[in-house]
Scaffold this motif. Structure first.
Motif, PDB file in Angstrom:
ATOM      1  N   ARG A 160      30.568  49.798  33.245  1.00 12.44           N
ATOM      2  CA  ARG A 160      29.999  51.087  33.613  1.00 12.44           C
ATOM      3  C   ARG A 160      29.817  51.889  32.335  1.00 12.44           C
ATOM      4  NH1 ARG A 160      35.360  51.744  36.219  1.00 12.44           N
ATOM      5  NH2 ARG A 160      36.625  53.280  35.062  1.00 12.44           N
ATOM      6  N   LYS A 190      28.165  43.933  30.328  1.00  6.55           N
ATOM      7  CA  LYS A 190      27.227  44.005  31.447  1.00  6.55           C
ATOM      8  C   LYS A 190      26.910  42.599  31.967  1.00  6.55           C
ATOM      9  CE  LYS A 190      23.947  46.965  30.976  1.00  6.55           C
ATOM     10  NZ  LYS A 190      22.672  47.644  30.570  1.00  6.55           N
ATOM     11  N   SER A 193      29.863  41.198  33.974  1.00  2.00           N
ATOM     12  CA  SER A 193      29.926  41.872  35.278  1.00  2.00           C
ATOM     13  C   SER A 193      28.914  41.282  36.248  1.00  2.00           C
ATOM     14  CB  SER A 193      29.671  43.375  35.107  1.00  2.00           C
ATOM     15  OG  SER A 193      30.675  43.982  34.329  1.00  2.00           O
ATOM     16  N   HIS A 218      29.098  49.372  42.717  1.00  2.00           N
ATOM     17  CA  HIS A 218      28.187  48.599  41.877  1.00  2.00           C
ATOM     18  C   HIS A 218      27.046  48.042  42.723  1.00  2.00           C
ATOM     19  CE1 HIS A 218      30.887  48.599  38.375  1.00  2.00           C
ATOM     20  NE2 HIS A 218      31.878  48.428  39.241  1.00  2.00           N
ATOM     21  N   GLU A 219      25.831  48.235  42.243  1.00  2.00           N
ATOM     22  CA  GLU A 219      24.626  47.711  42.900  1.00  2.00           C
ATOM     23  C   GLU A 219      24.537  48.156  44.356  1.00  2.00           C
ATOM     24  OE1 GLU A 219      24.412  43.488  42.370  1.00  2.00           O
ATOM     25  OE2 GLU A 219      24.515  43.625  40.171  1.00  2.00           O
ATOM     26  N   GLU A 224      34.407  49.309  43.570  1.00  4.47           N
ATOM     27  CA  GLU A 224      35.467  49.052  42.608  1.00  4.47           C
ATOM     28  C   GLU A 224      36.383  50.267  42.525  1.00  4.47           C
ATOM     29  OE1 GLU A 224      36.363  47.885  37.924  1.00  4.47           O
ATOM     30  OE2 GLU A 224      34.301  48.330  38.564  1.00  4.47           O
TER      31      GLU A 224
END
Length: 302
Positions: A160, A190, A193, A218-219, A224
């Motif tokens: 992040r 990145k 991940s 995320h996405e 998380e």
């Protein structure tokens, strides 16, 4: 820390306890004797009932950052805590994916290469189990797991940009939230991940490292939670997370230790009150003694 952990063991009696790395202060620099001393201290603080399973993940303070990590340091840690760098632990049908995130640099170092190969094997086996394709040619010899998306646990958070997107009651202070994170130092890269999310599609990610709490999506699919430090050394209000998991659902609650400044205020106030009470009693005793002496003096005069 010891009292908080032991109290939680007594009150909650959890089936499994996960510690997300950095269990030592500077394990990367420890001599053999220092390491043994730290292990004894750890086992004393985190002693637990025999029916509770303690699972410890590796952090950068245990074996060093990537450039300091060696096979000897990693093996020393894994032997003490009976853990490997990539593993799926299944408890009552719930898959927990345990990852050595210090080794997710993607630079093809021997340790990193081994961890990535193991993760690819686990991803293949888990996908075979979820799809029910164990008798398929490619899945025939793959290990079997519960057919459920895993809970990913590791020391470093997923990538992040900063803590600016974080929510929660114990996020970083305002003056730190917009500081940019460095890949492979504050968070994993990145690319790493994306690989973890693509390979495992975890229904929850639990991480640590930053010492601050953070809840991020995320996405728009994968939640998380960064668990803050459990030590007063790193923050005023340490905490831990109590979780209940099934194959398809989970519930989490955050449990806070008393704030350090509150404890200090209570201690200082108690000492002050005790001192005042003692002084008052001493003054009363002196007055009483003086009154008695005066009476005795008058009696002798008569």
């Amino acid at each position: 820390m010891e009292r908080a952990f032991q109290t939680s063991m007594w009150l909650l009696n959890p089936e499994v306890v996960f510690i997300l790395g950095d269990v030592f202060d500077e394990g990367k620099w420890s001599t053999s004797q220092d390491w043994e001393d730290d292990v004894r201290r750890f086992k004393r603080i985190f002693r637990h009932p025999v029916d509770t399973k303690l699972v410890v993940l590796v952090g950068n303070h245990d074996i060093g950052f990537h450039h300091e990590m060696t096979k000897q340091k990693l093996e020393r840690f894994e032997q003490v805590f009976n853990v490997t760098s990539a593993r799926i632990l299944t408890i009552k049908g719930v898959n927990f994916l345990l990852v050595n995130s210090v080794a997710l640099h993607g630079d093809h170092c021997p340790i990193c290469q081994h961890v990535e190969e193991e993760l690819q094997k686990l991803s293949h086996a888990l996908n075979c189990s979820i799809q029910g394709a164990q008798h398929n040619g490619q899945c025939k010899n793959a290990p079997r797991f519960s057919p459920a998306a895993p809970v990913l646990l590791q020391h470093y958070p997923l990538y992040r940009v900063s803590d600016a997107m974080c929510t929660g009651v114990d996020t970083a202070p305002l003056d730190e939230q917009y500081l940019l994170f460095q890949e492979r130092y504050d968070v994993i890269s990145k690319n790493a991940s994306k690989k973890l999310l693509w390979w495992f599609k975890p229904r929850l990610i639990l991480s640590g490292h930053t010492h601050n709490g953070c809840e991020v999506l995320h996405e728009n699919l994968y939640p998380e939670i960064s668990v803050p430090s459990f030590s007063w050394r790193n923050r005023n209000n340490p905490s831990f997370i109590l979780g209940t998991f099934s194959q398809s659902e989970f519930q989490l609650s955050k449990c806070f230790l008393p704030e350090e400044r509150t404890v200090l205020v209570v201690y200082c106030s108690s000492c002050l009150i005790i001192a005042l009470i003692t002084l008052i009693h001493l003054k009363m005793f002196r007055n009483s003694l003086q009154f008695t002496n005066n009476l005795i003096g008058k009696h002798k005069t008569l």
